[in-house]
Scaffold this motif. Structure first.
Motif, PDB file in Angstrom:
ATOM      1  N   ILE A 185      12.156  60.021 -32.937  1.00 18.58           N
ATOM      2  CA  ILE A 185      11.088  60.910 -32.470  1.00 18.58           C
ATOM      3  C   ILE A 185      11.086  62.198 -33.277  1.00 18.58           C
ATOM      4  CG2 ILE A 185      10.361  62.377 -30.537  1.00 18.58           C
ATOM      5  CD1 ILE A 185      11.150  60.092 -28.663  1.00 18.58           C
ATOM      6  N   ARG A 186      12.259  62.767 -33.493  1.00 19.56           N
ATOM      7  CA  ARG A 186      12.332  64.015 -34.259  1.00 19.56           C
ATOM      8  C   ARG A 186      11.816  63.807 -35.681  1.00 19.56           C
ATOM      9  NH1 ARG A 186      17.498  67.870 -34.249  1.00 19.56           N
ATOM     10  NH2 ARG A 186      18.646  65.962 -34.697  1.00 19.56           N
ATOM     11  N   THR A 187      12.274  62.755 -36.328  1.00 19.04           N
ATOM     12  CA  THR A 187      11.799  62.474 -37.685  1.00 19.04           C
ATOM     13  C   THR A 187      10.305  62.171 -37.690  1.00 19.04           C
ATOM     14  OG1 THR A 187      13.981  61.581 -38.268  1.00 19.04           O
ATOM     15  CG2 THR A 187      12.138  61.000 -39.700  1.00 19.04           C
ATOM     16  N   GLY A 188       9.838  61.481 -36.662  1.00 21.08           N
ATOM     17  CA  GLY A 188       8.426  61.140 -36.576  1.00 21.08           C
ATOM     18  C   GLY A 188       7.529  62.356 -36.494  1.00 21.08           C
ATOM     19  N   TRP A 189       7.926  63.358 -35.692  1.00 24.65           N
ATOM     20  CA  TRP A 189       7.125  64.589 -35.617  1.00 24.65           C
ATOM     21  C   TRP A 189       7.079  65.282 -36.977  1.00 24.65           C
ATOM     22  CZ3 TRP A 189       3.735  64.714 -32.227  1.00 24.65           C
ATOM     23  CH2 TRP A 189       3.943  64.463 -30.876  1.00 24.65           C
ATOM     24  N   GLU A 190       8.195  65.283 -37.677  1.00 27.69           N
ATOM     25  CA  GLU A 190       8.222  65.925 -38.995  1.00 27.69           C
ATOM     26  C   GLU A 190       7.264  65.217 -39.961  1.00 27.69           C
ATOM     27  OE1 GLU A 190      12.367  65.780 -39.880  1.00 27.69           O
ATOM     28  OE2 GLU A 190      12.881  67.398 -38.488  1.00 27.69           O
ATOM     29  N   HIS A 191       7.214  63.888 -39.897  1.00 28.95           N
ATOM     30  CA  HIS A 191       6.272  63.147 -40.739  1.00 28.95           C
ATOM     31  C   HIS A 191       4.832  63.445 -40.338  1.00 28.95           C
ATOM     32  CE1 HIS A 191       9.350  61.124 -42.894  1.00 28.95           C
ATOM     33  NE2 HIS A 191       9.671  60.242 -41.955  1.00 28.95           N
ATOM     34  N   CYS A 192       4.578  63.572 -39.039  1.00 28.31           N
ATOM     35  CA  CYS A 192       3.214  63.873 -38.575  1.00 28.31           C
ATOM     36  C   CYS A 192       2.752  65.235 -39.094  1.00 28.31           C
ATOM     37  CB  CYS A 192       3.155  63.852 -37.047  1.00 28.31           C
ATOM     38  SG  CYS A 192       3.268  62.202 -36.319  1.00 28.31           S
ATOM     39  N   VAL A 193       3.646  66.207 -39.095  1.00 28.91           N
ATOM     40  CA  VAL A 193       3.302  67.532 -39.618  1.00 28.91           C
ATOM     41  C   VAL A 193       3.019  67.440 -41.111  1.00 28.91           C
ATOM     42  CG1 VAL A 193       4.142  69.871 -40.022  1.00 28.91           C
ATOM     43  CG2 VAL A 193       4.524  68.782 -37.805  1.00 28.91           C
ATOM     44  N   ARG A 287      10.432  86.094 -30.986  1.00 29.28           N
ATOM     45  CA  ARG A 287      11.305  85.608 -29.907  1.00 29.28           C
ATOM     46  C   ARG A 287      10.606  84.470 -29.186  1.00 29.28           C
ATOM     47  NH1 ARG A 287      11.540  91.052 -30.162  1.00 29.28           N
ATOM     48  NH2 ARG A 287      13.582  91.988 -30.547  1.00 29.28           N
ATOM     49  N   LEU A 288      11.336  83.358 -29.060  1.00 33.50           N
ATOM     50  CA  LEU A 288      10.758  82.166 -28.443  1.00 33.50           C
ATOM     51  C   LEU A 288      11.110  82.115 -26.962  1.00 33.50           C
ATOM     52  CD1 LEU A 288      11.608  79.457 -31.116  1.00 33.50           C
ATOM     53  CD2 LEU A 288       9.608  80.931 -30.974  1.00 33.50           C
ATOM     54  N   PRO A 289      10.174  81.676 -26.130  1.00 37.21           N
ATOM     55  CA  PRO A 289      10.500  81.479 -24.714  1.00 37.21           C
ATOM     56  C   PRO A 289      11.482  80.332 -24.568  1.00 37.21           C
ATOM     57  CG  PRO A 289       8.310  80.643 -25.193  1.00 37.21           C
ATOM     58  CD  PRO A 289       8.777  81.354 -26.433  1.00 37.21           C
ATOM     59  N   MET A 290      12.486  80.515 -23.742  1.00 38.54           N
ATOM     60  CA  MET A 290      13.539  79.525 -23.589  1.00 38.54           C
ATOM     61  C   MET A 290      13.287  78.647 -22.368  1.00 38.54           C
ATOM     62  SD  MET A 290      15.611  79.829 -26.070  1.00 38.54           S
ATOM     63  CE  MET A 290      16.498  80.901 -27.191  1.00 38.54           C
ATOM     64  N   SER A 291      13.712  77.396 -22.446  1.00 37.77           N
ATOM     65  CA  SER A 291      13.665  76.496 -21.305  1.00 37.77           C
ATOM     66  C   SER A 291      15.056  76.409 -20.699  1.00 37.77           C
ATOM     67  CB  SER A 291      13.198  75.105 -21.744  1.00 37.77           C
ATOM     68  OG  SER A 291      13.372  74.183 -20.712  1.00 37.77           O
ATOM     69  N   ASP A 292      15.106  76.167 -19.395  1.00 37.28           N
ATOM     70  CA  ASP A 292      16.400  76.035 -18.727  1.00 37.28           C
ATOM     71  C   ASP A 292      17.096  74.729 -19.104  1.00 37.28           C
ATOM     72  OD1 ASP A 292      16.093  78.441 -17.438  1.00 37.28           O
ATOM     73  OD2 ASP A 292      15.154  77.557 -15.665  1.00 37.28           O
ATOM     74  N   GLU A 293      16.324  73.741 -19.540  1.00 39.40           N
ATOM     75  CA  GLU A 293      16.896  72.447 -19.894  1.00 39.40           C
ATOM     76  C   GLU A 293      17.122  72.382 -21.406  1.00 39.40           C
ATOM     77  OE1 GLU A 293      14.962  69.018 -18.192  1.00 39.40           O
ATOM     78  OE2 GLU A 293      13.988  70.296 -16.717  1.00 39.40           O
ATOM     79  N   THR A 294      18.287  71.895 -21.768  1.00 45.54           N
ATOM     80  CA  THR A 294      18.589  71.774 -23.189  1.00 45.54           C
ATOM     81  C   THR A 294      17.878  70.556 -23.758  1.00 45.54           C
ATOM     82  OG1 THR A 294      20.563  70.467 -22.716  1.00 45.54           O
ATOM     83  CG2 THR A 294      20.839  72.844 -22.927  1.00 45.54           C
ATOM     84  N   THR A 295      17.633  70.591 -25.035  1.00 40.66           N
ATOM     85  CA  THR A 295      16.962  69.480 -25.708  1.00 40.66           C
ATOM     86  C   THR A 295      17.328  69.564 -27.175  1.00 40.66           C
ATOM     87  OG1 THR A 295      14.821  68.425 -26.117  1.00 40.66           O
ATOM     88  CG2 THR A 295      14.851  70.834 -26.076  1.00 40.66           C
ATOM     89  N   SER A 296      16.731  68.733 -27.983  1.00 37.63           N
ATOM     90  CA  SER A 296      16.908  68.825 -29.433  1.00 37.63           C
ATOM     91  C   SER A 296      15.563  68.545 -30.069  1.00 37.63           C
ATOM     92  CB  SER A 296      17.956  67.824 -29.924  1.00 37.63           C
ATOM     93  OG  SER A 296      17.544  66.496 -29.646  1.00 37.63           O
ATOM     94  N   GLY A 297      15.397  68.963 -31.293  1.00 40.76           N
ATOM     95  CA  GLY A 297      14.112  68.759 -31.938  1.00 40.76           C
ATOM     96  C   GLY A 297      13.938  69.641 -33.152  1.00 40.76           C
ATOM     97  N   THR A 298      12.688  70.020 -33.417  1.00 40.27           N
ATOM     98  CA  THR A 298      12.350  70.815 -34.588  1.00 40.27           C
ATOM     99  C   THR A 298      11.332  71.881 -34.208  1.00 40.27           C
ATOM    100  OG1 THR A 298      12.633  68.823 -35.946  1.00 40.27           O
ATOM    101  CG2 THR A 298      11.559  70.712 -36.987  1.00 40.27           C
ATOM    102  N   ILE A 345       7.087  73.745 -30.845  1.00 37.97           N
ATOM    103  CA  ILE A 345       8.423  73.253 -30.524  1.00 37.97           C
ATOM    104  C   ILE A 345       8.302  71.769 -30.205  1.00 37.97           C
ATOM    105  CG2 ILE A 345      10.425  73.485 -29.020  1.00 37.97           C
ATOM    106  CD1 ILE A 345       9.512  76.372 -28.464  1.00 37.97           C
ATOM    107  N   PHE A 346       8.811  70.928 -31.117  1.00 40.27           N
ATOM    108  CA  PHE A 346       8.819  69.482 -30.909  1.00 40.27           C
ATOM    109  C   PHE A 346      10.214  69.093 -30.426  1.00 40.27           C
ATOM    110  CE2 PHE A 346       5.550  69.887 -34.281  1.00 40.27           C
ATOM    111  CZ  PHE A 346       4.504  69.204 -33.670  1.00 40.27           C
ATOM    112  N   GLY A 347      10.389  68.953 -29.131  1.00 35.29           N
ATOM    113  CA  GLY A 347      11.646  68.451 -28.595  1.00 35.29           C
ATOM    114  C   GLY A 347      11.569  66.953 -28.421  1.00 35.29           C
ATOM    115  N   THR A 348      12.692  66.325 -28.100  1.00 42.28           N
ATOM    116  CA  THR A 348      12.679  64.883 -27.890  1.00 42.28           C
ATOM    117  C   THR A 348      11.855  64.509 -26.666  1.00 42.28           C
ATOM    118  OG1 THR A 348      14.806  65.158 -26.764  1.00 42.28           O
ATOM    119  CG2 THR A 348      14.854  64.415 -29.049  1.00 42.28           C
TER     120      THR A 348
END
Length: 366
Positions: A185-193, A287-298, A345-348
């Motif tokens: 998913i992370r790589t896919g978003w990068e390709h879409c961009v 400054r980016l707004p933060m989410s309470d839930e952790t994730t990963s992405g780009t 913000i593209f998270g998983t």
């Protein structure tokens, strides 16, 4: 005709297409046979989370297992072991309710109750899937970007199904499979961009923003006051919803346009915080707004000025937990007027579009 709300019983097997209607992907989450039967008094309902072609063998498995005295839990497992079913059925009981003790051989390590609504993570994934479909419709399924988006949609749908099955069966998803999907998913978003999802000279414009807004009207008459005011023009910041099931929350200003688009329930509608004044030729913090839930992405960053048709800055950064604040540098030859910074913000399992307009200033010695 017999309505589900008027049926009475203890256990019901729903052998029908996607009878759980999880995450409202077929419309309102209240339109569900499974939920209606639970509310009517059934203690256990077995429902499907995706399309299953029902055949005589599935019915025979239920009949034979039931007559043999198997627990409902074991019957569900027997059903899910069939190749044509492949894990599509889940067992639901009323939230907070106790499971019946009619089968003494029931597994003791199963939870006593199951929630009757899909988790917020699955709802976000289904909302992202909806945006992807809208984007494909905009650019065309046969375009390079359309093909990339279609593949991304399949990955998102697969992850939603995986998490749904784990959530309702109290099982842990296969860690290696989940990790592979996350990476894809992370790589896919990068390709879409790269193919122009954010409108970087692709000729499509900002496809993502258009897909998120959809048919929503950005007008005060169809929006609500957010209680906030724009940092750039001091105008009112309005909020409206978009999407088939109103899954997306759009925050916008009548003077500066869209400020944020994110899935409903994905944290408070906080915005980018840009250090001002923004001087040409210097670096600036966002400054980016933060989410309470952790994730990963780009995180993707674009900086534009009104004098050009393409971004003057494009940069990206991967993150493993929460995205950190970002720095961008406005080129010294940027137009002497209005600029904007867009952060996506593209998270998983997250997708947030943030935009802020600013005035580009120049030092007094220029």
């Amino acid at each position: 005709m017999k309505f589900a709300a008027n049926m009475r019983g203890d256990v019901c097997f729903l052998l029908s297409c996607n009878s759980a209607n999880l995450a409202a992907q077929l419309g309102s989450p209240g339109l569900s046979l499974a939920w209606t039967l639970l509310e009517a008094g059934f203690s256990k309902v077995v429902a499907s989370t995706r399309q299953v072609i029902v055949n005589r063998r599935q019915i025979a498995v239920i009949e034979d297992s039931w007559m043999a005295g198997d627990s409902v839990e074991n019957i569900v497992q027997n059903l899910n072991d069939l190749p044509e079913v492949d894990g599509a059925y889940v067992l639901l009981v009323p939230a907070g309710g106790d499971e019946a003790e009619e089968h003494p051989d029931a597994s003791s390590n199963l939870p006593r109750s199951f929630p009757t609504r899909a988790p917020s993570q699955v709802k976000r994934l289904r909302a992202i899937e909806e945006v992807i479909l809208a984007a494909v419709a905009h650019v065309g399924a046969n375009s390079a970007l359309g093909r990339r988006l279609a593949e991304q949609g399949r990955l998102i749908s697969g992850l939603a199904t995986l998490e749904t099955r784990a959530y309702f069966s109290a099982a842990t998803p296969q860690a290696d499979l989940r990790d592979r999907i996350h990476r894809a998913i992370r790589t896919g978003w990068e390709h879409c961009v790269e193919e122009g999802l954010l409108g970087s000279g692709s000729g499509h414009g900002d496809v993502l923003q258009k897909a998120m807004i959809g048919r929503a009207r950005l007008a005060p008459s169809s929006s609500t006051h957010s209680g906030r005011f724009c940092a750039m023009c001091s105008g009112t910041v309005w909020q409206t919803t978009s999407g088939v099931a109103q899954r997306w929350l759009i925050s916008w200003c009548s003077g500066c346009g869209v400020k944020r688009a994110s899935a409903q329930g994905d944290g408070p509608a906080t915005f980018l915080d840009v250090d001002r004044p923004v001087l040409a030729g210097e670096r600036h913090l966002v400054r980016l707004p933060m989410s309470d839930e952790t994730t990963s992405g780009t995180v993707f960053v674009q900086v534009r000025d009104k004098s050009r048709r393409v971004p003057v800055v494009e940069q990206s950064e991967r993150f493993e937990e929460r995205p950190s604040d970002v720095l961008f540098a406005v080129p010294g030859d940027a137009g002497p007027d209005i600029g904007s910074v867009r952060v996506v913000i593209f998270g998983t399992d997250r997708l947030a579009y943030l935009r802020e307009v600013f005035e580009i200033e120049r030092s007094v010695d220029e």
